[in-house]
Design a protein around this motif. Structure first.
Motif, mmCIF file in Angstrom:
data_model
loop_
_atom_site.group_PDB
_atom_site.id
_atom_site.type_symbol
_atom_site.label_atom_id
_atom_site.label_comp_id
_atom_site.label_asym_id
_atom_site.label_seq_id
_atom_site.Cartn_x
_atom_site.Cartn_y
_atom_site.Cartn_z
ATOM 1 N N GLN A 12 0.852 -1.184 0.000
ATOM 2 C CA GLN A 12 0.000 0.000 0.000
ATOM 3 C C GLN A 12 0.890 1.236 0.000
ATOM 4 N N ILE A 13 0.796 2.004 -1.066
ATOM 5 C CA ILE A 13 1.701 3.148 -1.203
ATOM 6 C C ILE A 13 0.938 4.367 -1.703
ATOM 7 N N SER A 14 1.600 5.511 -1.665
ATOM 8 C CA SER A 14 0.968 6.706 -2.216
ATOM 9 C C SER A 14 1.404 6.853 -3.673
ATOM 10 N N ALA A 15 0.679 7.649 -4.408
ATOM 11 C CA ALA A 15 0.961 7.794 -5.833
ATOM 12 C C ALA A 15 2.389 8.284 -6.064
ATOM 13 N N GLY A 16 2.853 9.159 -5.173
ATOM 14 C CA GLY A 16 4.191 9.728 -5.334
ATOM 15 C C GLY A 16 5.293 8.680 -5.240
ATOM 16 N N GLU A 17 5.027 7.622 -4.467
ATOM 17 C CA GLU A 17 6.062 6.602 -4.282
ATOM 18 C C GLU A 17 6.172 5.641 -5.458
ATOM 19 N N LEU A 18 5.139 5.645 -6.301
ATOM 20 C CA LEU A 18 5.009 4.598 -7.312
ATOM 21 C C LEU A 18 6.226 4.430 -8.232
ATOM 22 N N PRO A 19 6.712 5.530 -8.862
ATOM 23 C CA PRO A 19 7.840 5.328 -9.794
ATOM 24 C C PRO A 19 9.040 4.664 -9.140
ATOM 25 N N ALA A 20 9.380 5.099 -7.946
ATOM 26 C CA ALA A 20 10.536 4.522 -7.262
ATOM 27 C C ALA A 20 10.311 3.049 -6.958
ATOM 28 N N ARG A 21 9.085 2.720 -6.520
ATOM 29 C CA ARG A 21 8.795 1.313 -6.183
ATOM 30 C C ARG A 21 8.849 0.426 -7.419
ATOM 31 N N LEU A 22 8.377 0.984 -8.537
ATOM 32 C CA LEU A 22 8.420 0.207 -9.777
ATOM 33 C C LEU A 22 9.859 -0.058 -10.191
ATOM 34 N N GLN A 23 10.705 0.963 -10.068
ATOM 35 C CA GLN A 23 12.122 0.788 -10.405
ATOM 36 C C GLN A 23 12.743 -0.293 -9.532
ATOM 37 N N ALA A 24 12.386 -0.264 -8.250
ATOM 38 C CA ALA A 24 12.918 -1.267 -7.321
ATOM 39 C C ALA A 24 12.457 -2.662 -7.721
ATOM 40 N N PHE A 25 11.211 -2.763 -8.179
ATOM 41 C CA PHE A 25 10.659 -4.057 -8.591
ATOM 42 C C PHE A 25 11.414 -4.596 -9.800
ATOM 43 N N LEU A 26 11.689 -3.710 -10.758
ATOM 44 C CA LEU A 26 12.464 -4.122 -11.932
ATOM 45 C C LEU A 26 13.867 -4.574 -11.526
ATOM 46 N N ALA A 27 14.451 -3.812 -10.600
ATOM 47 C CA ALA A 27 15.807 -4.135 -10.154
ATOM 48 C C ALA A 27 15.837 -5.519 -9.498
ATOM 49 N N GLU A 28 14.800 -5.801 -8.711
ATOM 50 C CA GLU A 28 14.722 -7.091 -8.022
ATOM 51 C C GLU A 28 14.714 -8.243 -9.016
ATOM 52 N N ALA A 29 14.022 -8.013 -10.150
ATOM 53 C CA ALA A 29 13.940 -9.056 -11.169
ATOM 54 C C ALA A 29 15.154 -9.022 -12.096
ATOM 55 N N GLY A 30 16.025 -8.065 -11.873
ATOM 56 C CA GLY A 30 17.205 -7.925 -12.720
ATOM 57 C C GLY A 30 16.841 -7.512 -14.135
ATOM 58 N N ALA A 31 15.817 -6.679 -14.260
ATOM 59 C CA ALA A 31 15.347 -6.304 -15.587
ATOM 60 C C ALA A 31 15.543 -4.815 -15.834
ATOM 61 N N ALA A 32 15.871 -4.486 -17.052
ATOM 62 C CA ALA A 32 15.978 -3.091 -17.427
ATOM 63 C C ALA A 32 14.679 -2.610 -18.038
ATOM 64 N N GLN A 33 13.908 -3.533 -18.546
ATOM 65 C CA GLN A 33 12.668 -3.189 -19.221
ATOM 66 C C GLN A 33 11.517 -4.016 -18.654
ATOM 67 N N ALA A 34 10.301 -3.588 -18.979
ATOM 68 C CA ALA A 34 9.133 -4.343 -18.527
ATOM 69 C C ALA A 34 8.072 -4.316 -19.613
#
Lengths: 673, 242
Positions: A531-553
């Motif tokens: 559960q996050i605020s809209a402002g946090e979303l971009p950073a969280r998405l980047q972290a999610f990509l990083a976790e999967a070791g992906a540059a793209q989605a």
């Protein structure tokens, strides 16, 4: 003679220790998981009754509903074919496959065409794989359990758990032999091996063949439930999708579908909802979709005393509850439809000889108790025994004559038993004769066994196989009655009226808020909600990509702007992350509803092992019925209800997360933006 | 004036276990009920019906209907299986024969299994019975699932003095009798029986209580064959014991 073979098969099953262990485990686990799943449904009896009524209505007016259903399906852009029998259905599939072969895009004409199949009992019924292989296709079953039995050259042993008869050691040896991997008993490794092999199949198949769990008349929806994700692959990726469906598998409305979905997965696998509930309407861009509607004895069943068997939604609960199935497993039945329901329908749908299966029941009624549509299975088994299976008009006269002879009552009962029962009837018709015979029996059995109250009978009598037989009384009750009557009642009256003990057992479930309930359910399924605020979303998405070791989605229309340059809009299977939006979410099951039309939502939520969903709190609805009532569901080409990460329990019923669909599922729940 | 009921003794108790019939009459008397025994009764027709031989079952069912039509009042049966046959089976047997169907329906409305009658109709749970020792109860399939009767025998047993009632593991599993089934498919039947006896042994109870004679003779037959000391008793025997 066929019965003789059946007894041999019974003995073989009973002597197979691995099978017995597997079946005991199946019975215990399925029973437990079903109980847990239904604990969350307080009105289960009412739902069963409603589902029964819904199916009764469909079967009573089958032609009318079929006509309307076909009209809707065709309006959605799907080609509909009706097949009167299995030969016709096979012919239709082969013609469609030929067409796909000659279509541009298929490689060399000599290369075998790849057909990817997801589980379909109808395809087993018509023995489709065999015909496709004979026509030079490479047919691959993509449900893990089906894949295993296909590699072994067997047929499914259970309608829901095809490899129920196998243990991990056998699967390990099979994969080592057929797929060339080092021998392992590690179920996640075995699952992952199959995932890799089958991924290639999905991506290269020209034709996908699936079954249909429910056809919705009002919308022409083809609903398909799977857990692994293979059903979605097969209906989404290949340019041609052929769906096979028995003509009786209809429900009138999407609301009835919601009711049915509350019962099917709970009964089948103990889930509130299967991981993937696909809702197919129009073909996807570049795709052709066909529906083959199969009769193959169903209309004859409908006209017979066994019509109620057409209410079946093929959940397999009656197999899991049946003490006979627990001893035999599926193969010993000889029919592709085993268990109590199989013993009712196999004669009509597979082969008339299968009437004898109905004899293999103690009529204990455990099947009816668990049936989610309350089919009176013991009653139907009794009707089969009484010769109620429909006659087949096709076939040569000899078969027909033989069939008619078998039609007579008590078909399949050994002669001595029949003679015994007839003699008993004669004796019982005359009370005085009955009394004389009772006494004679009493004297005889006492002579045979003067000291012991039970006689030792030889095994060949059937009775003597595992137990002794009681002596008859020399003075039966009717002879003693005069004495009994003399006994004066002891005037010992103790009448205590006992109050209604039926305590209200409904646990007052505390009012759990929608969000809280949703988070609870997703978490229980092995997904994650942040559960996050809209402002946090971009950073969280980047972290999610990083976790999967992906540059793209992989993204859809809604999420592409959030990811900027990292967003990919084509279905590239090499990218390990998918980020999508959702139409809505369902609190009671922790599900996400995704529909096509907003970009590549369906592939982005299916191909990558990591799937993130961005959801607004206001998108959560309480029930499946409310989600299905959304007009977007009805108007989408296709949609899917995702309930947790992709999973399978096909090997020893051990849960393994992440098969063909994403193994990791995260929901970013944003208050609002 | 005490209530009068008609006794349908069932062919198994009549022929094999008349002492259970006697116990049942005592139990009903203690509940303040007078018992009559229509002499023309024999068998309800269930064995033939379950075997699919409906033409054989019919005359037996017709005879049962005729005999009890000449009586009034509730009909009490010490067997869930036979009670279910008359309550449900007859409606199936005569479903295409309206005149007989109506007669079958009238009879079905009068029929009660023993424990169901005692608890639901008479409102009795304590019959002053005493049974020293441990008991465990096997719910027979047709009583439990066919008639939905489970609470009643449990209440009756709970009121038995000095009896320690323990739960039978996997209690609702079929014992494997199933009438003709146990003769026709003895291998399967034997497996069910094996499991039932194993579960009985887990309870360490010397006696297993049933409310159906089919299960009784099947399980007792198995125990005797295996030389086991446990015995199977009919619930009427327990309730009449002091």
């Amino acid at each position: 003679m066929k019965t003789e073979n059946f007894r041999q098969r019974i003995r073989r099953s009973l002597a197979n220790e691995t099978l017995q262990l597997a079946l005991d485990a199946n019975a215990a686990r399925r029973k437990a998981s079903r109980q847990v799943a239904f604990a969350s449904l307080p009105d289960i009896q009412e739902r069963r009754a409603r589902a029964h009524t819904v199916k009764a209505e469909i079967v009573a007016h089958l032609e009318d509903y079929l006509t309307e259903f076909i009209r809707q399906v065709e309006a959605n852009g799907i080609h509909v074919h009706r097949a009167a029998n299995s030969a016709e259905a096979v012919k239709q599939v082969l013609a469609l496959v030929q067409e796909a072969k000659s279509a541009p895009g298929h490689g060399l004409p000599d290369e075998p065409l790849i057909v990817a199949k997801s589980k379909s009992m109808v395809s087993e019924e018509i023995e489709l794989n065999h015909a496709l292989e004979a026509a030079g296709c490479r047919v691959v079953e993509t449900d893990l359990g089906e894949y295993i039995v296909q590699l072994r050259g067997e047929r499914p042993a259970h309608i829901i758990t095809p490899a129920v008869h196998l243990r991990r050691q056998e699967v390990g040896a099979l994969f080592a032999e057929k797929l060339g991997i080092p021998y392992t008993e590690d179920i996640p490794t075995l699952t992952d091996t199959a995932r890799k092999v089958l991924r290639e199949v999905f991506l290269n198949a020209q034709v996908g063949i699936s079954g249909v769990n429910f056809g919705v008349v009002e919308s022409g929806t083809l609903c398909l439930v799977t857990n692994e994700g293979n059903g979605r692959m097969v209906t989404t990726l290949p340019p041609v999708h052929i769906a096979l469906m028995g003509i009786e598998r209809l429900v009138p409305t999407l609301d009835d579908l919601a009711l049915s979905l509350s019962l099917l997965p709970r009964s089948a696998t103990g889930q509130k909802l299967s991981v993937y509930t696909s809702l197919l309407h129009a073909p996807l861009p570049g795709q052709t979709r066909h529906l083959i509607l199969l009769d193959n004895g169903r209309l004859a069943l409908r006209a017979s005393p066994l019509a109620e068997s057409l209410y079946c939604i093929r959940c397999g609960a009656c197999l899991n509850a049946c003490p006979v199935f627990r001893e035999l497993g599926g193969h010993a039945y000889g029919s592709i439809y085993p268990g109590p329901i199989g013993s009712v329908i196999s004669s009509a749908l597979v082969d008339p000889q299968f009437d004898y299966l109905a004899q293999a029941s103690s009529l204990c009624g455990a099947c009816r108790e668990v049936c989610p549509v309350d089919i009176d299975l013991p009653g139907l088994l009794l009707r089969v025994r009484a010769g109620g299976s429909p006659r087949r008009t096709q076939g040569d006269t000899k078969v027909r004559e033989q069939r008619e002879a078998e039609q007579r009552e008590g078909a399949g009962i050994p002669l001595p038993v029949k003679v015994g029962l007839k003699s008993f009837r004669l004796a019982a018709s005359i009370p005085r004769l009955f009394a004389v015979l009772q006494t004679l029996g009493g004297i005889l059995t006492h002579l045979l066994s003067p000291r012991r109250a039970y006689l030792h009978l030889p095994a060949w009598t059937g009775w003597g196989y595992s137990k002794d037989f009681p002596r008859l009384a020399v003075r039966p009750f009717r002879a003693r009655w005069q004495d009994v009557e003399q006994e004066v009642a002891e005037g010992h009256r103790e009448q205590r009226t006992e109050g209604s003990e039926q305590g209200e057992r409904r646990e007052d479930e505390a009012e759990v808020g929608l969000i809280e309930r949703f988070v609870q359910e997703v978490t229980a399924l092995g997904g994650k909600v942040e559960q996050i605020s809209a402002g946090e979303l971009p950073a969280r998405l980047q972290a999610f990509l990083a976790e999967a070791g992906a540059a793209q989605a992989l993204t859809d229309d809604m999420t592409a702007p959030l990811l900027g340059e990292a967003a990919v809009r084509r279905p590239d299977p090499a990218i390990p992350v998918g980020v999508t939006g959702a139409l809505c979410a369902i609190a009671e099951t922790g599900s996400l509803v995704l529909v096509s039309g907003a970009g590549e939502t369906l592939t982005a939520s299916l191909l990558p092992p990591f799937h993130a969903v961005i959801l607004k709190a206001s998108q959560i609805v309480p029930t499946v019925a409310e989600a299905l009532a959304r007009p977007e569901v009805r108007h989408a080409r296709a949609g899917v209800i995702i309930t947790g990460p992709s999973r399978t329990a096909d090997i020893e019923m051990t849960l393994t997360i992440g098969v063909h669909g994403p193994g990791k599922l995260v929901v970013f729940l944003v208050d609002d933006w | 004036m005490p209530e009068t009921v008609q006794l349908f003794i069932t062919c198994l108790i009549d022929s094999f276990f008349p002492h259970i019939g006697e116990a049942m009459v005592r139990v009903l008397n203690r509940a303040g009920v007078r018992v009559e025994f229509p002499a023309g009764q024999t068998c309800c027709g269930q064995p033939a019906f379950n075997a699919g031989l409906r033409a054989e079952a019919r005359p037996m069912a017709e005879q049962t209907i005729r005999v009890f039509e000449q009586t009034t009042g509730d009909i009490v049966i010490p067997s869930g299986s036979c009670a279910a046959m008359i309550r449900h089976g007859y409606l199936e047997l005569f479903r295409d024969d309206l005149p007989w169907l109506e007669r079958a329906q009238a009879l079905a409305g009068r029929v009660f299994e023993l424990t169901e009658y005692l608890v639901d109709v008479r409102g009795v749970t304590d019959l002053g019975a005493r049974w020293p020792g441990r008991l465990t109860y096997h719910p027979s399939c047709h009583l439990l699932r066919g008639l939905g009767v489970d609470r009643q025998p449990r209440l009756l047993l709970a009121a038995v003095q000095d009896a320690e009632i323990v739960e039978l593991p996997e209690r609702e599993d079929c014992c494997g009798f199933g009438g003709v089934f146990s003769v026709e498919h003895p291998e399967l039947s034997a497996e069910f029986l094996k499991r039932k006896i194993a579960n009985l042994e887990k309870t360490e109870a010397p006696a297993l209580v049933v409310a159906d004679t089919g299960c009784l003779m099947h399980i007792q037959g198995g125990l005797t064959r295996q030389g086991k000391p446990q015995r199977v008793v009919h619930i009427a025997e327990v309730l009449s014991h002091r």
